[in-house]
Design an enzyme around this catalytic site. Structure first.
Site, PDB file in Angstrom:
ATOM      1  N   HIS A   1       0.826  -1.203   0.000  1.00 36.07           N
ATOM      2  CA  HIS A   1       0.000   0.000   0.000  1.00 36.07           C
ATOM      3  C   HIS A   1       0.862   1.255   0.000  1.00 36.07           C
ATOM      4  O   HIS A   1       1.953   1.268   0.546  1.00 36.07           O
ATOM      5  CB  HIS A   1      -0.966   0.032   1.191  1.00 36.07           C
TER       6      HIS A   1
ATOM      7  N   HIS B   1       0.965   5.354   0.889  1.00 36.10           N
ATOM      8  CA  HIS B   1       0.383   6.423   1.695  1.00 36.10           C
ATOM      9  C   HIS B   1       0.447   7.702   0.863  1.00 36.10           C
ATOM     10  O   HIS B   1       1.529   8.096   0.424  1.00 36.10           O
ATOM     11  CB  HIS B   1       1.188   6.645   2.982  1.00 36.10           C
TER      12      HIS B   1
END
Length: 138
Positions: free
Chosen positions: A100, A102
């Site tokens: 993932h 940010h």
């Protein structure tokens, strides 16, 4: 998908999220503990532990989502910048082992700063390290 992965549970709808973007391969949602309001996570829907596990073909779809969400910060939030980061491995601060990114909206005077910087002893040390890293690239 992984049965016990937090982000896989979000993708499957077992855990709610504040969704901001979605396509067949990618999901983006607000981080529950934002650095700044609007802090968004962009994830592949398929389970991949980190950047090293991601198929390169998925990269274009993830980059498209990162660009779309990041660009929206200006109009939606009045952001004047954005930090893009990805933690890979526990020693780098990765807490959820599903790849993932940010996306952190930034604002003039928001009080955030980047990490402290270090230096090399000299150009020879820097050059030798560059050669060593390059020799491991496949």
């Amino acid at each position: 998908m992984s049965a016990d992965c937090l982000f896989c549970k979000i993708v499957r709808g077992e855990i709610p999220c504040a969704k901001v973007y979605e396509n067949d391969a990618v999901l983006a949602f607000l981080d529950i503990a934002p650095v700044n309001k609007g802090h968004t996570l962009v994830i592949p829907k398929a389970h991949h532990a980190d950047i090293y596990d991601l198929p390169p073909a998925l990269g274009a779809q993830l980059l498209e989502a990162v660009q779309a969400v990041g660009a929206s910060f200006k109009g939606a939030l009045g952001a004047t910048g954005m930090n893009l980061g990805m933690n890979n491995g526990a020693s780098a601060g990765q807490m959820v082992f599903h790849a993932h990114w940010h996306l952190i909206p930034r604002f003039e005077g928001d009080g955030l700063s980047l990490w402290p910087q270090k230096s090399y002893a000299n150009i020879d040390e820097m050059s030798e390290l560059a050669r060593k890293i390059a020799s491991y690239i496949r």
